[in-house]
Design a protein around this motif. Sequence first.
Motif, mmCIF file in Angstrom:
data_model
loop_
_atom_site.group_PDB
_atom_site.id
_atom_site.type_symbol
_atom_site.label_atom_id
_atom_site.label_comp_id
_atom_site.label_asym_id
_atom_site.label_seq_id
_atom_site.Cartn_x
_atom_site.Cartn_y
_atom_site.Cartn_z
ATOM 1 N N LEU A 157 0.811 -1.209 0.000
ATOM 2 C CA LEU A 157 0.000 0.000 0.000
ATOM 3 C C LEU A 157 0.851 1.269 0.000
ATOM 4 C CD1 LEU A 157 -2.844 -0.965 2.499
ATOM 5 C CD2 LEU A 157 -3.102 -0.523 0.064
ATOM 6 N N ARG B 97 0.363 9.287 2.232
ATOM 7 C CA ARG B 97 -0.653 8.246 2.087
ATOM 8 C C ARG B 97 -0.884 7.515 3.407
ATOM 9 N NH1 ARG B 97 1.164 4.037 -2.129
ATOM 10 N NH2 ARG B 97 1.415 5.935 -3.374
ATOM 11 N N ILE B 98 0.180 7.171 4.103
ATOM 12 C CA ILE B 98 0.022 6.420 5.351
ATOM 13 C C ILE B 98 -0.635 7.283 6.430
ATOM 14 C CG2 ILE B 98 2.321 6.972 6.283
ATOM 15 C CD1 ILE B 98 2.371 4.109 7.384
ATOM 16 N N MET C 102 -4.289 7.481 5.542
ATOM 17 C CA MET C 102 -4.887 6.180 5.836
ATOM 18 C C MET C 102 -5.190 6.063 7.325
ATOM 19 S SD MET C 102 -3.208 2.466 5.015
ATOM 20 C CE MET C 102 -1.793 2.785 6.085
ATOM 21 N N MET D 213 -8.912 5.372 8.957
ATOM 22 C CA MET D 213 -9.108 4.237 9.853
ATOM 23 C C MET D 213 -9.618 4.702 11.214
ATOM 24 S SD MET D 213 -5.740 1.920 8.936
ATOM 25 C CE MET D 213 -6.133 0.655 10.150
ATOM 26 N N TYR E 95 -10.494 7.042 -0.233
ATOM 27 C CA TYR E 95 -9.507 6.026 -0.579
ATOM 28 C C TYR E 95 -9.173 6.079 -2.070
ATOM 29 C CZ TYR E 95 -9.595 3.611 3.943
ATOM 30 O OH TYR E 95 -9.454 3.299 5.278
ATOM 31 N N ILE F 45 -6.671 8.867 -2.376
ATOM 32 C CA ILE F 45 -5.425 8.690 -1.637
ATOM 33 C C ILE F 45 -4.526 7.631 -2.270
ATOM 34 C CG2 ILE F 45 -4.488 7.874 0.568
ATOM 35 C CD1 ILE F 45 -6.989 9.175 1.878
ATOM 36 N N PHE F 46 -5.117 6.520 -2.715
ATOM 37 C CA PHE F 46 -4.326 5.399 -3.209
ATOM 38 C C PHE F 46 -4.317 5.335 -4.735
ATOM 39 C CE2 PHE F 46 -5.487 4.136 1.078
ATOM 40 C CZ PHE F 46 -4.297 3.606 1.557
ATOM 41 N N ALA G 31 -6.889 -1.211 -0.620
ATOM 42 C CA ALA G 31 -7.404 -0.126 0.212
ATOM 43 C C ALA G 31 -8.816 -0.442 0.699
ATOM 44 C CB ALA G 31 -7.391 1.184 -0.566
ATOM 45 N N LEU H 166 -8.640 -2.843 3.447
ATOM 46 C CA LEU H 166 -8.269 -2.188 4.694
ATOM 47 C C LEU H 166 -9.493 -1.586 5.380
ATOM 48 C CD1 LEU H 166 -5.753 -1.396 6.402
ATOM 49 C CD2 LEU H 166 -5.762 0.774 5.161
ATOM 50 N N THR H 167 -10.406 -1.027 4.580
ATOM 51 C CA THR H 167 -11.649 -0.485 5.136
ATOM 52 C C THR H 167 -12.461 -1.574 5.821
ATOM 53 O OG1 THR H 167 -11.720 1.138 3.345
ATOM 54 C CG2 THR H 167 -13.740 0.801 4.570
ATOM 55 N N THR I 28 -10.852 -2.673 9.069
ATOM 56 C CA THR I 28 -11.033 -1.695 10.149
ATOM 57 C C THR I 28 -12.419 -1.813 10.770
ATOM 58 O OG1 THR I 28 -9.527 -0.166 9.018
ATOM 59 C CG2 THR I 28 -10.949 0.753 10.727
#
Length: 468
Positions: free
Chosen positions: A4, A19-20, A23, A27, A134, A137-138, A146, A149-150, A153
Motif C-alpha cells: 500500500l 498516504r500512510i 490512511m 481508519m 480512498y 489517496i491510493f 485499500a 483495509l476499510t 477496520t
Amino acid sequence: MKALLSWRDGDDGLPPRQRILAMMVLMSGSLMAVLNINSVNIALPTIARELDVSSAASVWIINVYQLVGAASMLTFAALGYRIGRYRLYIGGMIVFVLTSIACALAPSLGWLIGFRAVQGLGSAAMMSIGPSMYRVIFPTRLLGQAMGLTALTVSLAVAGGPALGGLILSVASWPWLFWINLPFGIAAICLAIRALPQEQGSHYRFDVLGAVLSAVGLGAFVVMLDSIAEASRPGSVPALLIVSLVALAGFIWRQRHFQNPLLPLIIFREARFTMAVMTSFFSFLAQSMAFISLPFLFQSVQGYTPLESAILFTPWPLGVMIGAPLGGRLADRFSPPVISSMGLLLFIAGLFALALLGDQPSTVDILWRSALCGMGFGLYQAPNNREMMGSLPKARSGSASGVLASVRTFGQSVGAALVALVLSGIMSHTTDGALTVSLALWMGMASAIAALVLSASRIRLLGRPRSG
C-alpha cells in the motif's frame, strides 16, 4: 501493508508518506463511528438503570444514531462535492468529538438521545465519503487492497466494540464510553488537517429539496422497518411506507429534472456499478439476518451465556479481518467479480453449515462455521467495494461512496426486520426455537445465493466500455 505504500512511475494518488498518514485518519474515523455503536450497545442496560428509564426507551440511544446516519448518507455524499470532501470529513470529525463530550455530560435520556442524533450526523459525514477518499489517496492499482483495509477496520471495530464497552464499564461509569473519543478524536482531527488531500468545492446550487426528500424517504423507511422489528407499532407501518414511497418518488423526479442532482441517476447506467450495488444489498441483508439470529440460537436454544455467545461469535469478524485484506490483494491482480463470487461461495457454505447445527453442537463445530462465514464475507466484500468504486470515473466516486454506505445500511435494516418477523412467528408459524432460528439462517442463505447470482453475472460484463 508494504504494498500500500509502494510507488511506481505514473501512479495517481498521494505520495507514500502522506498516504500512510491519510490512511490513519480514515481508519480512525471508521473505528470511532463503528465502535460507538457496538460499545454503547452493550452498555444500554447500565445506562437505562442509572438514568432510571425503561430498557425499551434506552434502545433509542442506538436507534437514533443509526436512523439519522441512514437518512443523511446521500446528502453528505453530495455535500462533499459542494464544499469539498476535505472540509466535510474534518467537519464530521469535529461534530463527532464535540457531541461525544455532550453525550458524556447529558443529564437525562432526552438530552442523550438528542446529542446522539447530532453525533449520527457527524458519523454519516465521515462514513458517506470515506470510501471515495480512498480512491483519491491510493493509486488505482492498489484500490482493492485499500478497500480491504476499510473492511478490516470495520471488522476490528465490530469485534472489539463489545469488549471495549465491557472493559470500560468494569472500571468506570458509562459516560467514559464517550469521553474516550476525546483524545483519539482530537489527535485524528489534527492529523486530518495535515494529511488529507485538500480539494476545492464546486459553486453549483445545492439541491436542498432533493436532500429533504431523500432524508424523509430514507428515514421513514428505516423507522418503518424498526416498527416491524419491534412489532409494537403495527398501525404506523402503512403510513410510514406511504410517506417513504411518496418522498422517494419525488426524490427520483427531482434528480431527473434538477441541473445538479443530489444523486446523478446516470451512474446506474453503468451495469457493473449497478450489479455491485445489488450484490451488496443482498449480501448485507444475509449477513444481518445471521448476525441477529445467531445470538438467539446460541443463548435461547443451545443454552450458552451472553459472554459465551459473544466468544462463539468472535471468529466471524476475525475471519473478515483475514479475508478482507486477502480479497483486496487478489482483486488488484485478478477479476474482482470472480474473487467476489468465490468469497460468496464460502459465505454460503458457512451459512449452510450454521443452519444445520443441532441443539447441542460442540464448541469447535460452532467456531469453524462462524470463521468460514467471516472468511467468505471478507473475501467477497473488498473486491465488491472495489468494483463499485472503480467502475465509475473518479469524478463520480463521491456519489458511489454515498450509495455504498446507504445500501449497506438498508440491507442491514431489512435483514433485521425479516429476522424480527421470523422470531415473532409471523413467518415461521412454529414455537420451536431451533426451527425458527434455522429458518432465519436459511432465508439469509437464500439472500446470499441471490448475491452470488448477481456477482457471477458481472463476469460477462468485464471488458465492456464504461458508460458512467
